[in-house]
Write a protein that holds these residues in place. Structure first.
Motif, short mmCIF file in Angstrom:
data_model
loop_
_atom_site.label_atom_id
_atom_site.label_comp_id
_atom_site.label_asym_id
_atom_site.label_seq_id
_atom_site.Cartn_x
_atom_site.Cartn_y
_atom_site.Cartn_z
N ASN B 294 -38.22 -68.01 74.03
CA ASN B 294 -38.02 -67.02 75.09
C ASN B 294 -39.14 -67.26 76.09
OD1 ASN B 294 -37.50 -64.82 76.70
ND2 ASN B 294 -38.27 -63.30 75.24
N GLY B 295 -38.80 -67.90 77.20
CA GLY B 295 -39.86 -68.36 78.11
C GLY B 295 -40.66 -69.43 77.39
N SER B 296 -41.95 -69.20 77.31
CA SER B 296 -42.80 -70.20 76.64
C SER B 296 -43.03 -69.87 75.16
CB SER B 296 -44.15 -70.27 77.36
OG SER B 296 -44.79 -69.00 77.29
N LEU B 297 -42.48 -68.74 74.73
CA LEU B 297 -42.79 -68.27 73.38
C LEU B 297 -41.63 -68.48 72.41
CD1 LEU B 297 -44.33 -64.88 74.52
CD2 LEU B 297 -45.60 -66.89 73.78
N PRO B 298 -41.93 -68.80 71.18
CA PRO B 298 -40.86 -68.94 70.21
C PRO B 298 -40.17 -67.60 69.98
CG PRO B 298 -42.99 -69.05 69.10
CD PRO B 298 -43.26 -69.05 70.57
N VAL B 299 -38.84 -67.63 69.81
CA VAL B 299 -38.09 -66.39 69.60
C VAL B 299 -38.43 -65.79 68.23
CG1 VAL B 299 -35.75 -65.52 69.15
CG2 VAL B 299 -36.21 -66.93 71.17
N TRP B 300 -38.58 -66.67 67.23
CA TRP B 300 -38.83 -66.17 65.87
C TRP B 300 -40.02 -66.93 65.28
CZ3 TRP B 300 -34.98 -62.52 64.66
CH2 TRP B 300 -35.20 -61.80 63.48
N VAL B 361 -36.25 -56.31 66.95
CA VAL B 361 -36.35 -57.76 66.83
C VAL B 361 -35.31 -58.39 67.74
CG1 VAL B 361 -37.38 -57.94 64.52
CG2 VAL B 361 -34.93 -57.57 64.73
N PRO B 362 -35.34 -59.72 67.96
CA PRO B 362 -34.43 -60.32 68.94
C PRO B 362 -32.96 -60.24 68.57
CG PRO B 362 -36.30 -61.77 68.52
CD PRO B 362 -36.36 -60.68 67.50
N THR B 363 -32.65 -59.79 67.36
CA THR B 363 -31.25 -59.66 66.96
C THR B 363 -31.00 -58.25 66.46
OG1 THR B 363 -29.61 -60.39 65.33
CG2 THR B 363 -31.92 -60.61 64.69
N PRO B 364 -29.78 -57.76 66.65
CA PRO B 364 -29.46 -56.43 66.09
C PRO B 364 -29.23 -56.47 64.59
CG PRO B 364 -27.55 -57.35 67.20
CD PRO B 364 -28.68 -58.29 67.47
N ASN B 532 -48.53 -56.86 67.45
CA ASN B 532 -48.99 -57.88 68.40
C ASN B 532 -47.78 -58.73 68.76
OD1 ASN B 532 -51.95 -57.39 68.50
ND2 ASN B 532 -51.77 -57.80 66.29
N VAL B 533 -47.26 -58.47 69.94
CA VAL B 533 -45.98 -59.08 70.32
C VAL B 533 -46.20 -60.57 70.61
CG1 VAL B 533 -44.05 -58.99 71.94
CG2 VAL B 533 -45.24 -56.88 71.30
N VAL B 534 -45.44 -61.39 69.92
CA VAL B 534 -45.65 -62.84 70.09
C VAL B 534 -44.38 -63.55 70.56
CG1 VAL B 534 -47.54 -63.05 68.45
CG2 VAL B 534 -45.19 -63.18 67.62
N ASN B 535 -43.27 -62.81 70.70
CA ASN B 535 -42.05 -63.49 71.12
C ASN B 535 -41.48 -62.93 72.42
OD1 ASN B 535 -41.26 -61.07 70.11
ND2 ASN B 535 -39.84 -61.88 68.58
N MET B 536 -42.27 -62.15 73.12
CA MET B 536 -41.90 -61.69 74.46
C MET B 536 -43.13 -61.82 75.35
SD MET B 536 -39.49 -58.30 74.00
CE MET B 536 -40.68 -57.32 73.13
N GLU B 537 -42.87 -62.02 76.65
CA GLU B 537 -43.99 -62.18 77.58
C GLU B 537 -44.74 -60.87 77.77
OE1 GLU B 537 -44.89 -64.98 78.70
OE2 GLU B 537 -43.19 -66.35 78.57
N TYR B 538 -43.98 -59.78 77.65
CA TYR B 538 -44.57 -58.49 77.98
C TYR B 538 -43.97 -57.41 77.10
CZ TYR B 538 -46.24 -54.59 80.75
OH TYR B 538 -46.87 -53.44 81.14
#
Lengths: 170, 823
Positions: B294-300, B361-364, B532-538
């Motif tokens: 997701n952008g520069s970050l891994p989704v999972w 999380v990125p999935t429902p 600590n959010v690591v899979n979204m930019e913001y």
């Protein structure tokens, strides 16, 4: 979908009109009569008639009338009394509470608690609310639940046979 | 393939056994004709045992039996004592074991589609969402957690099987199968006064079978079919003597999803790529998700917890499998004396289900894994009823996500006494509940879980129920309960005030005013979780905090109902209800801060300030008020010995006052916008860095512990609340109908329809419309003999694949075959 529902309703209406009347009322009346052979009432309950009061089941009452015409309980005539409310229930040897009136079981058992009477209900589980015997249907067969302790608490004696043939509950 | 072989072997063996047993015909000299030709005098002369034999030969007519079984049921849950369903003072439905088996339902939840007023949506194959009357997905615009039904108390023999951690019922963790169940009783409307908290919209009480002389020694059901579905259960029960009965049951269920991919959804402008190529939100297999960014970050992104790898493969160990569960139960009934009885029930279950997520999380989707055990003791001494039970084990609500695996211990103690005074019966009671959850064994360090230690909610309650019958026709019931919670430190009252009037033996009206409340949940009360959010930019950090002093949600209901038997064969029930729910709560943003996450680098090397957000999310009560009005009508009609019809229909409307139309991210976005618009922001960034460096130099800030410098904060939210907002997450209409058709004694055909109207599901990331749906099921059973029934079971035979629950699977039609056996 509406057409389907309409069709089902039409089919059902015809079938409703051909409703059958079952044998159950006859069987329950025969059971009640048979119970008189297997229960001993104390001396204070003796009178010239053995009184069976029916509360809330005209079919069973009618079947019992037929039996009363041809049979006696020991040497006593059988008297069938119909009651419309718990208040109307007078001195009786047996009180049968029809299924439609089963909500009255607790009140009936409270009113009759010190009397020498066998309380019979027409719905499973009512022994917990004071019925000595309660009819149930098990796998298509008419059976009865029986609570000997409750029956004896009314100063009645109950034969082992009637206990063993029934479903004993607390 | 191996499974199929086993099934064939089992089927063949059972068929052979049944064939042999069927040779043992009834031995009696009486015939039906002979008995029916006997006069009253002759029948009266029979001894009791001969009379019973004669009656057995004739049997209760099928029609009479149907009246008894379908139209003259008993219920205990409405008043805590056995009474005729017709006389029940509340809106009540009883689903018998035979009805459940006949319907072809493959799970308890699916069987509940036969019950009026219930909304049952399938999420993935065999995993369901169950709501009584609705009021679902409130508050909206939030995490999927709030779509869980936290309003209904599900019990097994009065033992709550409720998830006090988050709220709701984890249906797949119920240890019982169909062979355990005697009946399911559903009471609609607030029932906390009788059963304690969380019975807002009603209770679902699963009553297990009583072991009697008539119980089959061995009985069970097995079926297999589409989507590798295999479901089975078996029971052994024996009444050893007049005092002791024992039983052991086991159940098994495994079923696949219709696909193995997982939905990755758009979380507010996500820029997904796979192997460097831009991709849209959609379905991906776990290998692809492992490579997505997701952008520069891994989704999972993977990480380690106590030496174990937490990654997409741990989150979805079996993405193709919808559900697998195993349960075992043991029963012991001991009749101590004529007036004392003790029943013991104990069991264990393991389950794994791919279903809707409770977190963000990125999935429902999520995988829930549970292993729990219980023991339940019920004792009766004359009018005194005692119940004590314990449930414990480990539940991972979101496998592969640190902090969501919890050890739980639940203890319930209850004592009640039935005091019959004739026209009045009084049932006083006391109860104590203690629910402890502990995540400390499953997190790498304190702070990584949302509890980080063992946390407990205690409830001490006193109750009394007065049942007064001034006349044979009039009944007045008042049930009152007061509950003292440790958190919040407060007392809550609930009640049921009921009046019923029996116009005649076949007509009864009732009116109810009742209130119920939710309990506090561990997450709402004790959360202290730093994400600590690591899979979204913001944002960079989201801090979740509970609230120990929040108000508990309540529901008030006004209801009138009418039950009638216009003919011996017909049972009609109509109920109209109006509910008001308030004191909703949710984890919502309380403030957003801008912070510089590299203050020392900026100060020492002149690096560009890394400014990002810190969002504080607190459990907070909302002004939201939900007002629902509706009507439910149902009928049961024994048309003939061969044909029975059942149906129900509910129409409802829910309006919301003080509805807050923004989702969590929009609130955060609004707050971030306020901070960004600040013309002094560059100055404040510089000042924050200077203050941070000064704090470090002065020893006031430890840069190892606090790695960022707060620039500015705001807690404002826009004033956008709306009144009279139409809540569309609950369908405006829903219901079902079924026919039981027995053209001959051996054949039974059971078509069943279930339908609901269009719904709009509001989530924190999007709004999804669920189309109206009409599901048609049909089961055809052939009774080979008294021991064995074969069947073919079609579920969703019109293959209506539209989603029933937002974001979840599109489940196709299924065909299963199987058998029921009893010996």
């Amino acid at each position: 979908m509406r057409k389907s529902i309409l069709l089902i309703c039409v089919l059902c209406l015809g079938a409703l009109l051909s409703e059958m009347k079952g044998q159950t009322a006859t069987f329950k009346a025969l059971f009640l009569y048979n119970f008189t052979k297997n229960i001993d009432w104390p001396a204070e309950a003796n009178g010239s008639d053995l009184v069976i009061t029916i509360l809330g089941d005209d079919d069973v009452s009618a079947e019992l009338e037929k039996i009363a015409k041809v049979k006696k309980a020991g040497n006593k005539s059988i008297k069938i009394v119909q009651a419309r409310s718990v208040k109307e229930v007078g001195d009786s040897h047996i009180v049968f509470l029809g299924a439609a009136k089963s909500a009255l079981m607790q009140t009936l058992s409270y009113e009759q608690q010190d009397k020498p009477v066998l309380l019979v209900a027409d719905k499973g589980g009512l022994c917990k609310q004071g019925a000595g015997i309660s009819f149930v249907t098990v796998s298509g067969k008419l059976r009865y639940e029986i609570c000997p302790a409750l029956i004896e608490s009314h100063n009645l004696k109950v034969t082992q046979k009637i206990i063993s043939l029934g479903i004993e509950v607390q | 393939m191996l499974k199929t072989k086993y099934i064939i072997i089992v089927l063949f063996s059972l068929f052979a056994c049944a064939g042999v047993m069927a040779q043992e015909g009834e031995k009696t000299s009486l015939t039906k004709e002979k008995v029916l030709s006997m006069t009253t005098e002759e029948l009266s002369a029979l001894s009791l045992e001969d009379l019973m034999s004669a009656i057995d030969v004739v049997g209760v007519s099928s029609l009479e039996e149907l009246y008894e079984l379908l139209l003259n049921k008993d219920v205990t849950s409405a008043s805590k004592s056995e009474e005729s369903l017709f006389d029940s003072p509340l809106s009540t439905t009883v689903l018998s074991h035979d009805q459940i088996i006949a319907s072809g339902a493959t799970t308890i939840e699916e069987a509940l589609r036969l019950v009026p007023g219930l909304i049952v949506r399938e999420k993935t194959n065999g995993n369901f969402d169950v709501h009584i009357r609705g009021n679902d997905n409130l508050p909206a615009k939030n995490m999927l957690l709030y779509s869980e039904n936290m309003n209904t108390l599900v019990m097994i023999n009065g033992r709550p099987v409720f998830n006090y951690s988050h709220g709701g019922t984890l249906w797949e963790t119920l240890p019982v199968g169909f062979e355990d169940i005697d009946r399911i009783e559903v009471v609609r409307g607030p029932s906390s006064a009788l059963y304690g908290p969380n019975a807002l919209s009603g209770v679902i009480n699963i009553i297990t079978q009583t072991i009697t002389d008539e119980s089959p020694l061995v009985s069970g059901n097995v079926q297999a079919g589409s989507l590798n579905t295999l479901i089975g259960d078996i029971a052994y029960r024996e009444k050893l003597n007049d005092k002791i009965s024992i039983g052991v049951t086991g159940n098994f269920e495994a079923r696949d999803r219709e696909r193995e991919e997982i939905l990755i959804y758009d979380r507010g402008g996500s820029q997904y790529s796979l192997d460097g190529q831009p991709v849209d939100p959609g379905y991906y297999n776990v290998g692809e998700i492992n490579r997505m960014r997701n952008g520069s970050l891994p989704v999972w992104p993977p990480y380690d917890v106590k030496g174990e790898r937490y990654d997409i493969y741990k989150s979805f160990p079996d993405p193709e499998q919808a559900k697998e569960r195993r349960g075992i139960n043991a029963y012991l009934d001991y009749k101590v004396s004529e007036s004392t009885n003790i029943s013991l029930m104990a069991g264990h279950q393991n389950s794994q289900a791919v279903t809707s997520s409770m977190g963000d999380v990125p999935t429902p989707y999520t995988t829930k894994i549970a292993s729990t055990s219980y023991v339940d003791m019920r004792a009766n001494y004359k009018g005194l009823s005692l119940q004590a039970n314990y449930n414990g084990g480990t539940i991972d609500y979101m496998s592969g996500n640190e902090g969501f695996e919890l050890d739980n211990q639940q203890l319930n103690l209850q004592a009640e006494y039935d005091w019959n005074l004739g026209k009045v019966s009084i049932r006083p009671g006391v109860s104590y509940q203690s629910m402890s959850y502990d995540d400390s064994e499953h997190i790498a360090k304190v702070g990584n879980g949302y509890l980080n230690q063992k946390r407990t909610i205690n409830i001490l309650a006193g109750s009394a129920r007065f049942d007064y019958r001034p006349t044979d026709k009039l009944r007045l019931v008042a049930a009152l309960r007061a509950e003292k919670y440790n958190k919040p430190d407060d007392v809550y009252a609930s009640w049921q005030l009921v009046g019923s009037y029996k116009i005649s033996d076949d007509n009864i009206v009732r009116a109810v005013y009742s209130r119920a409340n939710q309990s506090s949940f561990l997450v709402n009360t004790y959360s202290n979780y730093t994400w600590n959010v690591v899979n979204m930019e913001y944002p960079r950090i989201m801090q979740f905090d509970g609230n120990e002093d929040h108000d508990l949600k309540t529901m008030d209901m006004f209801e009138v109902g009418y039950r009638t038997r216009p003919a011996k064969s017909l049972f009609l029930d109509i109920e109209a209800f109006y509910t008001i729910s308030e004191d909703f709560g949710a984890l919502m943003p309380s403030s957003t801060s801008f912070a510089v996450f590299n203050p020392l680098d900026v100060a020492m090397t002149g690096a560009t300030p890394d400014v990002n957000g810190i969002v504080n999310i607190n459990y907070q009560n909302m002004d939201l008020v939900a007002k629902q009005q509706g009507v439910t009508a149902s009928f049961d009609w024994v048309i003939s010995e061969k044909l029975v019809a059942n149906g129900n229909f509910t129409y409802q409307q829910t309006k919301l006052d003080n509805y807050f139309p923004l989702n969590r991210n929009e609130v955060v976005g609004y707050q971030a916008g306020v901070l960004s618009a600040d013309p002094d922001l560059p100055t404040k960034i510089g000042q924050a860095i200077a203050d941070y460096v000064g704090g470090v130099q002065g020893g006031l800030i430890n840069p190892e512990e606090q790695t960022y410098a707060i620039v500015s904060s705001t807690g404002g939210v826009p004033d956008v609340e709306q009144d009279d907002y139409e809540h569309k997450a609950t369908p405006s209409y829903f219901g079902g109908f079924s026919l039981t058709y027995r053209p001959c004694k051996k054949l039974e055909i059971f078509p069943q329809a279930y339908f609901f109207g269009e719904q709009t599901f509001e989530n924190q990331y999007s709004t999804e419309t669920i189309d109206a749906k009409f599901l048609l099921n049909a089961k055809v059973s052939y009774k080979a003999n008294d021991n064995l029934t074969f069947f073919v079971n079609g579920r969703n035979i019109l293959n209506m694949k539209d989603r029933e629950f937002a974001y979840m699977d599109e489940i196709p039609g299924m065909v299963l075959g199987g058998l029921n056996f009893k010996f």
